[in-house]
Motif scaffolding. Structure first.
Motif, PDB file in Angstrom:
ATOM      1  N   UNK A  65       0.831  -1.205   0.000  1.00  0.00           N
ATOM      2  CA  UNK A  65       0.000   0.000   0.000  1.00  0.00           C
ATOM      3  C   UNK A  65       0.864   1.253   0.000  1.00  0.00           C
ATOM      4  N   UNK A  66       1.806   1.330   0.932  1.00  0.00           N
ATOM      5  CA  UNK A  66       2.596   2.548   1.068  1.00  0.00           C
ATOM      6  C   UNK A  66       3.456   2.832  -0.160  1.00  0.00           C
ATOM      7  N   UNK A  67       4.051   1.796  -0.743  1.00  0.00           N
ATOM      8  CA  UNK A  67       4.913   2.006  -1.906  1.00  0.00           C
ATOM      9  C   UNK A  67       4.141   2.651  -3.050  1.00  0.00           C
ATOM     10  N   UNK A  68       2.924   2.180  -3.291  1.00  0.00           N
ATOM     11  CA  UNK A  68       2.132   2.757  -4.384  1.00  0.00           C
ATOM     12  C   UNK A  68       1.605   4.145  -4.038  1.00  0.00           C
ATOM     13  N   UNK A  69       1.139   4.336  -2.802  1.00  0.00           N
ATOM     14  CA  UNK A  69       0.656   5.664  -2.407  1.00  0.00           C
ATOM     15  C   UNK A  69       1.779   6.694  -2.468  1.00  0.00           C
ATOM     16  N   UNK A  70       2.992   6.274  -2.139  1.00  0.00           N
ATOM     17  CA  UNK A  70       4.132   7.186  -2.224  1.00  0.00           C
ATOM     18  C   UNK A  70       4.383   7.635  -3.655  1.00  0.00           C
ATOM     19  N   UNK A  71       4.281   6.710  -4.599  1.00  0.00           N
ATOM     20  CA  UNK A  71       4.485   7.080  -6.001  1.00  0.00           C
ATOM     21  C   UNK A  71       3.450   8.104  -6.452  1.00  0.00           C
ATOM     22  N   UNK A  72       2.191   7.858  -6.118  1.00  0.00           N
ATOM     23  CA  UNK A  72       1.139   8.806  -6.487  1.00  0.00           C
ATOM     24  C   UNK A  72       1.396  10.169  -5.847  1.00  0.00           C
ATOM     25  N   UNK A 191      12.833  -2.030  13.672  1.00  0.00           N
ATOM     26  CA  UNK A 191      11.630  -2.672  13.127  1.00  0.00           C
ATOM     27  C   UNK A 191      10.479  -1.680  13.008  1.00  0.00           C
ATOM     28  N   UNK A 192      10.391  -0.758  13.963  1.00  0.00           N
ATOM     29  CA  UNK A 192       9.288   0.213  13.959  1.00  0.00           C
ATOM     30  C   UNK A 192       9.479   1.322  12.922  1.00  0.00           C
ATOM     31  N   UNK A 193      10.639   1.347  12.260  1.00  0.00           N
ATOM     32  CA  UNK A 193      10.839   2.322  11.184  1.00  0.00           C
ATOM     33  C   UNK A 193       9.877   2.092  10.024  1.00  0.00           C
ATOM     34  N   UNK A 194       9.254   0.898   9.992  1.00  0.00           N
ATOM     35  CA  UNK A 194       8.285   0.621   8.942  1.00  0.00           C
ATOM     36  C   UNK A 194       7.114   1.604   9.005  1.00  0.00           C
ATOM     37  N   UNK A 195       6.892   2.201  10.179  1.00  0.00           N
ATOM     38  CA  UNK A 195       5.796   3.163  10.340  1.00  0.00           C
ATOM     39  C   UNK A 195       6.129   4.533   9.758  1.00  0.00           C
ATOM     40  N   UNK A 196       7.383   4.695   9.275  1.00  0.00           N
ATOM     41  CA  UNK A 196       7.823   6.000   8.780  1.00  0.00           C
ATOM     42  C   UNK A 196       8.053   6.014   7.269  1.00  0.00           C
ATOM     43  N   UNK A 197       7.493   5.024   6.558  1.00  0.00           N
ATOM     44  CA  UNK A 197       7.833   4.919   5.132  1.00  0.00           C
ATOM     45  C   UNK A 197       6.868   5.665   4.211  1.00  0.00           C
ATOM     46  N   UNK A 198       5.866   6.322   4.767  1.00  0.00           N
ATOM     47  CA  UNK A 198       4.954   7.095   3.925  1.00  0.00           C
ATOM     48  C   UNK A 198       5.526   8.475   3.614  1.00  0.00           C
ATOM     49  N   UNK A 199       5.378   8.910   2.364  1.00  0.00           N
ATOM     50  CA  UNK A 199       5.743  10.284   1.984  1.00  0.00           C
ATOM     51  C   UNK A 199       4.535  11.037   1.425  1.00  0.00           C
TER      52      UNK A 199
END
Length: 334
Positions: A65-72, A191-199
């Motif tokens: 989800x995040x990878x695609x939302x980041x691209x958009x 491990x909790x850095x996964x919560x910071x991958x949205x741009x």
């Protein structure tokens, strides 16, 4: 061929060269570094992107989800819907599929996005579950932002820190190996850095303050993203390597595995190019949103992409930024 996404040269030769322009309503076409494609519908643009999750064995619903939302977000658009394809190996339990879809749907809904379709299949063609996501977004044509929009003289900014996604993936998938490298608190923090991958927040800010270009730093890391933005724009850059922020835990992990954090998958970092006149507005907006950032360099007319050491009065070329190779993550996750 090497593991990972195709090198830029191969991508041009094998894929992009085979795609022919036949319509006049296509606003963004495939090219090196472009995160999205876009199609015009009157005054509005439909923005699309697609990506699989192949480098992680955990939290793949969230990552997809995040990878695609980041691209958009890098195009200045808002995501409305997602399509998910799950290819699962023989022997997959129903509970595994349910967990992935629950995680993906929960993540999407928190971002104001719906899963609107897709495909789920058990197949002997894969040896672990692969999730591929396609995102559909929208924006006005006048607000559409391209990776290829950077201009000479622009300041280049990076948000957050390099290697965030890679750090989280390695810390999760290789937790037992890292027991002697990181203490329990450091491992949990990684491990909790996964919560910071949205741009997505950075994308909204960039669109509002008038950035010329944005690019989400995924495979190839922050250096790969900078290279691709400049290459797409027909420009070069001067980057001060000491200005690129790397978390101390990321440095520990990368030192242990002998990998470069600046070439490690970095979802969570947005590369932003903006003219000097509007740079202060971008900085204020990022500060107001509590988003860490660093101004790391400048776009140049000269096509070379240089890593610089030292201040502006005593600059020394440290290295040249090359076309990205396979991501450093694949040296660890095999």
């Amino acid at each position: 061929m090497e593991v990972g996404k195709l090198k830029n040269e191969a991508l041009n030769d094998l894929v992009i060269s085979e795609i022919h322009m036949i319509r006049d309503d296509i606003l963004i076409r495939p090219s090196i570094g472009e995160d999205c494609s876009a199609i015009s519908f009157g005054d509005m643009a439909c923005v699309l992107t697609t990506d699989p999750i192949t480098g992680s064995g955990s939290q793949i619903g969230r990552l997809a989800v995040h990878v695609c939302l980041n691209d958009i977000a890098s195009s200045g658009a808002e995501t409305a819907g997602l399509l998910l394809t799950l290819l699962c190996p023989v022997g997959t339990e129903e509970s595994e599929i349910k967990d992935i879809l629950h995680e993906a749907n929960e993540t999407a809904n928190l971002m104001g996005v719906e899963i609107v379709g897709g495909h789920t299949e058990i197949t002997a063609a894969v040896n672990r579950t692969i999730v591929s996501a396609t995102a559909i977004g929208k924006t006005s044509i006048q607000n559409l932002i391209k990776t290829s929009g950077a201009k000479a003289g622009d300041y280049l900014y990076l948000t957050k820190q390099a290697g965030t996604e890679g750090t989280a993936i390695i810390a999760t998938d290789k937790a037992s190996e890292l027991a002697d490298v990181l203490n329990k608190h450091e491992l949990l923090t990684a491990q909790e850095m996964i919560s910071k991958i949205s741009v997505v927040a950075e994308g909204r800010i960039g669109s509002r303050v008038g950035v010329h270009a944005m690019h989400d730093a995924t495979e190839g890391g922050v250096l790969g993203a900078i290279y691709e933005m400049c290459e797409a724009s027909g420009k070069g850059c001067k980057i001060h390597i000491d200005k690129i922020e790397v978390h101390p835990i990321t440095e520990k992990i990368c030192e242990y595995y002998h990998i470069n954090p600046l070439k490690l998958i970095s979802s969570g970092t947005m590369v932003m190019s903006i003219d000097k006149e509007n740079a202060s507005a971008l900085e204020r907006a990022l500060l107001d949103a509590d988003i860490d950032y660093s101004r790391v360099g400048v776009v140049t007319d000269e096509m070379t992409k240089k890593l610089i050491m030292g201040d502006s009065s005593v600059e020394e070329i440290f290295d040249e930024i090359e076309s990205p190779e396979a991501d450093e993550l694949y040296k660890v996750i095999k």
